[in-house]
Design a protein around this motif. Structure first.
Motif, PDB file in Angstrom:
ATOM      1  N   THR A 129      18.572 -36.936  70.640  1.00 37.25           N
ATOM      2  CA  THR A 129      18.884 -35.685  71.032  1.00 37.25           C
ATOM      3  C   THR A 129      20.564 -35.603  71.196  1.00 37.25           C
ATOM      4  O   THR A 129      21.112 -36.267  71.882  1.00 37.25           O
ATOM      5  CB  THR A 129      18.190 -34.763  72.053  1.00 37.25           C
ATOM      6  N   ASP A 130      21.081 -34.369  70.850  1.00 36.80           N
ATOM      7  CA  ASP A 130      22.544 -34.018  71.267  1.00 36.80           C
ATOM      8  C   ASP A 130      22.179 -32.885  72.294  1.00 36.80           C
ATOM      9  O   ASP A 130      21.730 -31.769  71.896  1.00 36.80           O
ATOM     10  CB  ASP A 130      23.360 -33.760  70.152  1.00 36.80           C
ATOM     11  N   THR A 131      22.902 -33.214  73.403  1.00 36.73           N
ATOM     12  CA  THR A 131      22.790 -31.878  74.521  1.00 36.73           C
ATOM     13  C   THR A 131      23.673 -30.855  74.191  1.00 36.73           C
ATOM     14  O   THR A 131      23.334 -29.693  74.925  1.00 36.73           O
ATOM     15  CB  THR A 131      23.273 -32.665  76.031  1.00 36.73           C
ATOM     16  N   GLU A 142      10.652 -27.636  91.570  1.00 36.71           N
ATOM     17  CA  GLU A 142      11.732 -28.517  92.517  1.00 36.71           C
ATOM     18  C   GLU A 142      12.690 -27.888  93.374  1.00 36.71           C
ATOM     19  O   GLU A 142      12.950 -26.823  92.400  1.00 36.71           O
ATOM     20  CB  GLU A 142      12.032 -29.490  91.567  1.00 36.71           C
ATOM     21  N   ARG A 143      13.302 -28.200  93.953  1.00 33.53           N
ATOM     22  CA  ARG A 143      14.351 -27.628  94.763  1.00 33.53           C
ATOM     23  C   ARG A 143      15.593 -27.731  93.998  1.00 33.53           C
ATOM     24  O   ARG A 143      15.742 -28.421  93.216  1.00 33.53           O
ATOM     25  CB  ARG A 143      14.513 -28.238  96.168  1.00 33.53           C
ATOM     26  N   GLY A 144      16.351 -26.739  94.025  1.00 37.24           N
ATOM     27  CA  GLY A 144      17.761 -26.736  93.311  1.00 37.24           C
ATOM     28  C   GLY A 144      17.905 -25.517  92.402  1.00 37.24           C
ATOM     29  O   GLY A 144      17.123 -24.719  92.674  1.00 37.24           O
ATOM     30  N   ASN A 145      18.932 -25.645  91.467  1.00 29.91           N
ATOM     31  CA  ASN A 145      19.488 -24.506  90.715  1.00 29.91           C
ATOM     32  C   ASN A 145      18.492 -24.456  89.713  1.00 29.91           C
ATOM     33  O   ASN A 145      17.946 -25.457  89.020  1.00 29.91           O
ATOM     34  CB  ASN A 145      20.534 -24.810  90.266  1.00 29.91           C
ATOM     35  N   TRP A 146      17.878 -23.168  89.173  1.00 29.35           N
ATOM     36  CA  TRP A 146      17.064 -22.843  88.457  1.00 29.35           C
ATOM     37  C   TRP A 146      17.734 -21.569  87.384  1.00 29.35           C
ATOM     38  O   TRP A 146      18.494 -20.596  88.136  1.00 29.35           O
ATOM     39  CB  TRP A 146      15.763 -22.379  88.707  1.00 29.35           C
ATOM     40  N   PRO A 188      18.928 -26.663  84.723  1.00 27.60           N
ATOM     41  CA  PRO A 188      20.284 -27.115  83.999  1.00 27.60           C
ATOM     42  C   PRO A 188      20.492 -28.562  84.123  1.00 27.60           C
ATOM     43  O   PRO A 188      20.989 -29.281  83.172  1.00 27.60           O
ATOM     44  CB  PRO A 188      21.408 -26.515  84.664  1.00 27.60           C
ATOM     45  N   SER A 189      19.891 -29.424  85.168  1.00 29.38           N
ATOM     46  CA  SER A 189      20.175 -30.713  84.962  1.00 29.38           C
ATOM     47  C   SER A 189      19.012 -31.560  84.457  1.00 29.38           C
ATOM     48  O   SER A 189      19.435 -32.739  84.420  1.00 29.38           O
ATOM     49  CB  SER A 189      20.213 -31.169  86.667  1.00 29.38           C
ATOM     50  N   ASN A 190      17.793 -30.998  84.276  1.00 35.19           N
ATOM     51  CA  ASN A 190      16.717 -31.786  83.476  1.00 35.19           C
ATOM     52  C   ASN A 190      16.001 -30.953  82.653  1.00 35.19           C
ATOM     53  O   ASN A 190      15.174 -30.064  83.389  1.00 35.19           O
ATOM     54  CB  ASN A 190      15.960 -32.692  84.998  1.00 35.19           C
TER      55      ASN A 190
END
Length: 141
Positions: A30-32, A115-119, A89-91
């Motif tokens: 894939t290409d991000t 999970e904790r973190g940005n969404w 954004p990270s996964n």
């Protein structure tokens, strides 16, 4: 070892690194920078534009509040039915969707499985016969 041998060994290591990087990049599936189904999204963009325009015109931006281990979404109208897309954004493997329907002006979504973190939360819903769409950023502590 003399200088000539060190230079040749360094160049060989660098060339091996470059060749390994090339094989790794070519082997990626894939290409991000590319959306998964960008043709479909491009065709239906007028619908997205209309939903966002309805949101601005009706001033129907929902409010999100964290309460313990759940997320409360407060709408400006009652009787809402729609979907929330949760994007990490990270996964990208953690991306999920939740469907909701409520007779009142709010809905409570559980956060235990996130999970904790940005969404990034993309809400797409219909309230009183009008379609809306909004994007919200949320940090789960």
């Amino acid at each position: 070892m003399n200088w000539g041998g060190s230079i040749i060994a360094g160049m060989g290591a660098f060339m091996a690194f470059i060749i390994g990087s090339v094989f790794y990049m070519v082997g990626q599936d894939t290409d991000t920078l590319e959306e998964d189904n960008y043709y479909d999204k491009g065709i239906h963009y007028s619908e997205v534009y209309t939903r966002k325009e309805n949101l601005q015109r009706d001033q129907a931006m929902p409010t999100l509040r964290l309460k313990g281990d759940s997320l409360c979404i407060y709408f400006t109208t009652s009787g809402n039915k729609g979907m929330s897309q949760w994007k990490r954004p990270s996964n990208a493997r953690l991306d999920t969707e939740q469907h909701f329907q409520t007779a009142a002006d709010s809905v409570v979504l559980p956060l235990a499985s996130y999970e904790r973190g940005n969404w990034q939360i993309e809400l797409t819903w219909e309230g009183e016969g009008t379609a809306y769409q909004s994007i919200h950023h949320l940090f789960i502590p």
